[in-house]
Design an enzyme around this catalytic site. Structure first.
Site, PDB file in Angstrom:
ATOM      1  N   HIS A 107      -0.484  -2.484  -9.929  1.00  0.00           N
ATOM      2  CA  HIS A 107      -1.389  -2.529  -9.206  1.00  0.00           C
ATOM      3  C   HIS A 107      -1.484  -3.795  -8.467  1.00  0.00           C
ATOM      4  CE1 HIS A 107      -1.738  -5.314 -12.834  1.00  0.00           C
ATOM      5  NE2 HIS A 107      -2.613  -5.856 -12.301  1.00  0.00           N
ATOM      6  N   HIS A 256       2.123  -5.757  -8.937  1.00  0.00           N
ATOM      7  CA  HIS A 256       2.674  -6.371  -9.892  1.00  0.00           C
ATOM      8  C   HIS A 256       2.364  -5.640 -11.168  1.00  0.00           C
ATOM      9  CE1 HIS A 256      -1.501  -8.196  -9.789  1.00  0.00           C
ATOM     10  NE2 HIS A 256      -1.289  -8.496 -11.078  1.00  0.00           N
TER      11      HIS A 256
END
Length: 285
Positions: A107, A256
């Site tokens: 995300h 990440h």
């Protein structure tokens, strides 16, 4: 940016790249001290060159954390921060025996905002003996890996980003309540970086609900195809945390994934987020 070429510009920092595409460890700086403009300029240059940068052994206070982040822009306050918290700019992310980590999906942060964040500065307060790493993916490289025809198709698309997909349950609110303050936002599927001009994929599994103008079936297929680009190891780096380690990532260029493999051990983090601007696409081919 070419990593080898970028190295020549660093005179105050020691910059050690982690991979050819993304990530670098920064040494030679103490973030407990106020940094001068030259040091801040080099940190920003390292961030733009490597997209996520890491610092070790930085035992800073919340006030120092906030002050350092403010050198890169105004700060935002997350709706998950308790109203009575003394330092509202600091988002506390803690998991342990009573709370399994929930950030284990690729995300970008707060893409449900009209102006999503420039970047986040995350400090490890307490880490498990093993596990709890965070992975980062270069979404510029992910975009360039698509076929020319798919790149061209995606350049003209927009997608809807919705806070309720994640935070309705976490905050115990109905989607309509959250939408009153944070209505779903339309952002380009391919985002142009406002500082480097690089084009990168800008859809993510957490907050993107659908691609606008496509049927549900078409949108679902294309999103799954684009999401999968973040999972390619060649576009990633992986960071093993230690207490007082810091990660500073460019939320405009990376996604990440916080590995939730440490339950029931404790992992406590503190995040300060720098506000950004409205995503746009500009064709400069």
């Amino acid at each position: 940016m070419n990593i080898a070429a970028g190295q020549a510009s660093f005179t105050r920092l020691q910059v050690a790249p982690l991979t050819p595409h993304i990530g670098a460890e920064i040494a030679g700086i103490d973030l407990r001290e106020e940094q001068d403009d030259r040091a801040i300029a080099e940190i920003r240059a390292a961030l733009l060159a490597h997209k996520v940068i890491f610092f070790r052994d930085q035992d800073i206070t919340p006030a120092q954390h906030i002050a350092f982040a403010r050198r890169f822009g105004r700060l935002e306050i997350h709706p998950a921060t308790p109203k009575d918290q003394p330092d509202p700019e600091v988002l506390h992310i803690a998991h342990g025996p009573d709370s399994k980590g929930q950030e284990n999906a690729w995300h970008s942060d707060v893409t449900w905002r009209t102006e999503p964040s420039l970047g986040s500065i995350l400090r490890a307060v307490e880490v498990p003996p093993v596990g709890g790493d965070t992975l980062f993916a270069d979404m510029g490289a992910a975009f360039r890996s698509l076929s020319p025809a798919m790149q061209q198709f995606c350049r003209g698309l927009t997608a809807s980003h919705d806070i309720a997909r994640v935070f309705a349950r976490r905050l115990g609110k109905r989607p309509e309540e959250l939408h009153d303050q944070y209505p779903p936002q339309s952002h380009p599927v391919v985002r142009t970086h406002p500082e480097t001009g690089e084009q990168a994929l800008y859809v993510n599994t957490a907050f993107t609900s659908h691609i606008e103008g496509l049927s549900e079936k078409e949108s679902d297929w294309l999103l799954q195809h684009l999401y999968a680009q973040a999972a390619v190891p060649e576009f990633q780096c992986r960071f093993r945390w230690e207490a007082n380690s810091i990660a500073f990532w460019d939320n405009r260029a990376v996604q990440h994934y916080a590995a939730s493999d440490y339950f029931p051990a404790v992992r406590r983090m503190e995040r300060v987020t720098i506000a950004g601007d409205r995503p746009f696409y500009k064709d400069e081919r």
